[in-house]
Design an enzyme around this catalytic site. Structure first.
Site: not given
Ligand code: GLN
Length: 194
Positions: A80, A175, A177
């Protein structure tokens, strides 16, 4: 003795990544200093907020060193926000936001509008042959361009790209995790030869 896998512990869900490594029997080290970065065989960049991870990595003197490690071939897995940090190009970043780069891809931050801000879905994942992986998306980025050097490892049912690998680098929009989906960590440990 094998060195542990590092988990960049500046912000975000680094504890969940350390717990996932623990469940698959791989030792981990939380990385906040240059010395800790030098003591790991691979690195995980967690989910969280990429703008904050960028700023804190600069403040902790880790921004350039991590860039150098990526170039030198250190295996790195980003989830992410971690995927955003590994991408060469971002859409909808904030002013001045920079990434470590390394993956020849473009990602769009917060690509899944309000209603789909968070959702879960089962996906096929390249290299995992014993069933689909359970993927949780939380204000996730979408990979909107995949360059020639990168290959797609996971896609949404509508074809949207949510996982890529390029040599030593693995980046996914979701994710594992947080859902106890430990097979991608195991795959990364294999890539990292831990
Ligand atoms: N929207 C977040 C970002 O731009 C990422 C979200 C996440 O890691 N769950 O960093």
């Amino acid at each position: 003795m094998t060195l542990p896998i590092g988990v960049l512990a500046l912000q975000g869900d680094f504890r969940e990544h350390a717990a996932a490594l623990d469940r698959i029997g791989v030792s981990s080290l939380k990385v906040r200093t240059l010395q800790e970065l030098e003591s790991v065989s691979a690195l995980i960049i967690p989910g969280g907020e990429s703008t904050v991870i960028h700023k804190l990595s600069v403040a902790y003197g880790l921004f350039q060193p991590i860039k150098a490690k990526i170039k030198a071939g250190l295996p790195i897995f980003g989830t992410c926000a971690g995927l955003i940090m590994l991408s060469d190009e971002i859409i909808d970043g904030i002013s001045g936001q920079e990434t470590f780069g390394g993956l020849d891809v473009t990602v769009q931050r917060n690509a899944f509008g309000h209603q789909l801000d968070s959702f879960e879905v089962d996906l096929d994942f390249e290299g995992i042959t014993d069933g689909q992986v359970h993927a949780a998306f939380i204000r996730a980025p979408l990979i909107t361009r995949v360059g020639a050097a990168a290959s797609v490892v996971a896609q949404l049912p509508n074809g949207g790209v949510v996982g890529v690998q390029q040599e030593n680098l693995l980046g996914i929009s979701f994710h594992p995790e947080v859902t106890g989906e430990d097979r991608i960590h195991a795959l990364f440990a294999k890539l990292a030869k831990v």
